[in-house]
Design a protein around this motif. Structure first.
Motif, mmCIF file in Angstrom:
data_model
loop_
_atom_site.group_PDB
_atom_site.id
_atom_site.type_symbol
_atom_site.label_atom_id
_atom_site.label_comp_id
_atom_site.label_asym_id
_atom_site.label_seq_id
_atom_site.Cartn_x
_atom_site.Cartn_y
_atom_site.Cartn_z
ATOM 1 N N VAL A 38 -10.226 3.871 -9.726
ATOM 2 C CA VAL A 38 -8.922 3.507 -9.466
ATOM 3 C C VAL A 38 -8.754 1.931 -9.731
ATOM 4 N N LEU A 39 -7.749 1.382 -10.464
ATOM 5 C CA LEU A 39 -7.336 -0.127 -10.698
ATOM 6 C C LEU A 39 -6.037 -0.207 -9.793
ATOM 7 N N LEU A 40 -6.233 -0.973 -8.533
ATOM 8 C CA LEU A 40 -5.080 -1.300 -7.691
ATOM 9 C C LEU A 40 -4.709 -2.610 -8.012
ATOM 10 N N ILE B 19 -7.050 5.454 -13.899
ATOM 11 C CA ILE B 19 -5.900 5.535 -13.033
ATOM 12 C C ILE B 19 -5.642 4.246 -12.481
ATOM 13 N N ILE B 20 -4.096 3.826 -12.727
ATOM 14 C CA ILE B 20 -3.567 2.637 -12.093
ATOM 15 C C ILE B 20 -2.756 2.759 -11.168
ATOM 16 N N VAL B 21 -2.986 1.878 -10.113
ATOM 17 C CA VAL B 21 -1.793 2.100 -8.973
ATOM 18 C C VAL B 21 -1.098 0.460 -8.822
ATOM 19 N N ASP B 22 0.074 0.332 -9.407
ATOM 20 C CA ASP B 22 0.561 -0.937 -9.680
ATOM 21 C C ASP B 22 1.484 -1.175 -8.063
ATOM 22 N N SER B 23 1.026 -1.958 -7.515
ATOM 23 C CA SER B 23 1.756 -2.274 -6.160
ATOM 24 C C SER B 23 2.597 -3.394 -6.559
ATOM 25 N N GLY C 259 -3.839 5.954 -22.085
ATOM 26 C CA GLY C 259 -4.675 6.908 -21.511
ATOM 27 C C GLY C 259 -4.935 7.012 -20.103
ATOM 28 N N PHE C 260 -4.171 6.103 -19.275
ATOM 29 C CA PHE C 260 -4.136 5.975 -17.808
ATOM 30 C C PHE C 260 -3.140 6.929 -17.078
ATOM 31 N N GLY C 261 -3.580 7.450 -15.951
ATOM 32 C CA GLY C 261 -2.721 8.047 -14.982
ATOM 33 C C GLY C 261 -2.098 6.773 -14.272
ATOM 34 N N TYR C 262 -0.767 6.611 -13.911
ATOM 35 C CA TYR C 262 0.012 5.610 -13.446
ATOM 36 C C TYR C 262 0.923 5.739 -12.501
ATOM 37 N N GLY D 88 8.075 2.025 -6.260
ATOM 38 C CA GLY D 88 9.645 2.184 -6.421
ATOM 39 C C GLY D 88 10.131 2.625 -7.690
ATOM 40 N N ARG D 89 9.193 3.149 -8.454
ATOM 41 C CA ARG D 89 9.554 3.869 -9.835
ATOM 42 C C ARG D 89 9.202 5.252 -9.931
ATOM 43 N N GLY D 90 8.565 5.923 -8.969
ATOM 44 C CA GLY D 90 8.431 7.308 -9.055
ATOM 45 C C GLY D 90 7.159 7.609 -8.747
ATOM 46 N N ASN D 91 6.750 8.774 -9.175
ATOM 47 C CA ASN D 91 5.299 9.427 -9.086
ATOM 48 C C ASN D 91 4.222 9.292 -9.980
ATOM 49 N N VAL D 92 3.399 9.562 -9.830
ATOM 50 C CA VAL D 92 2.141 9.311 -10.608
ATOM 51 C C VAL D 92 2.567 10.019 -12.179
#
Length: 100
Positions: free
Chosen positions: A37-39, A63-67, A80-83, A87-91
């Motif tokens: 995961v890339l946070l 997978i990116i979690v963009d805080s 090709g990332f799960g994102y 504040g903008r919704g689900n994965v």
């Protein structure tokens, strides 16, 4: 994250020294090698403009979690990332738009 067994590798261009419990990478690319995961936890422009195709090839899972909401969601999905972000919704994935 470490309490759950995660190995945390961090990169920030202004980190000057070691931080207890973290491995500090010398570049954003080095921090992504083998990552699940890339946070994104900072708003540095070099993260917002990162080449996601390069980053994706370095990671074990895309997978990116963009805080900070600095990554372009469409670019992430097209690479090709799960994102997911704050504040903008689900994965989201390109295949089905929402992973539950």
């Amino acid at each position: 994250l470490r309490g759950w067994g995660a190995i945390v590798v961090a990169f920030d261009p202004v980190i000057l020294g070691p931080i207890e419990g973290l491995r500090i990478a010398s570049s954003k690319e080095e921090a992504c090698i083998g990552a699940d995961v890339l946070l994104v936890g900072t708003e540095w422009s070099e993260f917002a403009t990162a080449d996601l195709s390069v980053i994706g090839r370095l990671m074990s899972n895309r997978i990116i979690v963009d805080s900070r909401n600095i990554i372009n969601m469409e670019e992430a999905l097209n690479a090709g990332f799960g994102y997911t972000c704050v504040g903008r919704g689900n994965v989201k994935t390109l295949a089905d738009n929402v992973v539950r």
